[in-house]
Design a protein around this motif. Sequence first.
Motif, short mmCIF file in Angstrom:
data_model
loop_
_atom_site.label_atom_id
_atom_site.label_comp_id
_atom_site.label_asym_id
_atom_site.label_seq_id
_atom_site.Cartn_x
_atom_site.Cartn_y
_atom_site.Cartn_z
N THR A 60 0.83 -1.20 0.00
CA THR A 60 0.00 0.00 0.00
C THR A 60 0.87 1.25 0.00
N ALA A 136 3.38 3.39 -9.10
CA ALA A 136 2.37 4.05 -8.25
C ALA A 136 2.31 5.54 -8.57
N LYS A 138 -0.62 7.41 -7.01
CA LYS A 138 -1.57 7.97 -6.04
C LYS A 138 -1.27 7.47 -4.63
N HIS A 141 -2.42 3.62 -3.30
CA HIS A 141 -2.31 2.83 -4.53
C HIS A 141 -1.88 1.44 -4.10
N GLY A 158 -4.38 -1.25 -8.10
CA GLY A 158 -5.43 -0.24 -8.14
C GLY A 158 -5.96 0.21 -6.81
N ALA A 159 -7.28 0.32 -6.73
CA ALA A 159 -7.96 0.86 -5.56
C ALA A 159 -8.28 -0.24 -4.54
N TYR A 164 -14.36 5.54 -1.60
CA TYR A 164 -13.42 6.07 -0.62
C TYR A 164 -14.11 6.93 0.43
N ALA A 195 -6.71 3.72 -9.40
CA ALA A 195 -6.44 4.19 -8.04
C ALA A 195 -6.98 5.61 -7.88
#
Length: 202
Positions: A60, A136, A138, A141, A158-159, A164, A195
């Motif tokens: 992460t 990455a 973001k 991410h 991704g997310a 969120y 992301a």
Amino acid sequence: MKLVLVAIVIAGVSAFTISKKQVREGYKVGDVATDFKLPNIDGKMVSLSNFKDAKGFIITFTCNTCPYAVAYEDRIEALNKKYASQGYPVIAIMPNNVEVKPGDSMDAMKARAQEKGFTFPYLMDTNQKIYPQYGATKTPHIYILEKTKGGNIVKYIGAIDDNYQDATKVKTKYVENAVDALLKGKDIEIKETKAIGCSIKV
């Protein structure tokens, strides 16, 4: 002289374009992710190779200062509590330039981890060399890796999920679905998502 200046400008633009392209590309699903060695908030250096019993990892890229990252902190902690014991620990990496974002300094990371009770490693990408390898862009991410004899294979990018703003209104838990599939030896249905978060500060 004008030609020299033009050449310098073109070279600078090209270098910037290449740099941005490298960050944007990074790993694709199916690639082997190289190991890293980064400082943790406890003062120790951490590598993926330290986790001998892991089946894989939930990597992460996150930070203290991004509102998106902050919104996901509890969910990231929940992922570690759910999956670390099953072989998929969370490894959090703070990728931002701390000169641009002082609120992401190591001291601030330590304070945030203590305040929130993080149970996962919270590492600093001190030279900002790891996040471009991954691609990455973001915070947060996510990269899910599966440990194999051939290395740590990227299985999802991704997310974390599809909402969120409100964890209670999440319809699709991308990371949980992906890790659950891996644990069952099944194929991941959704291997890549967009992301959502703050841009990484360089």
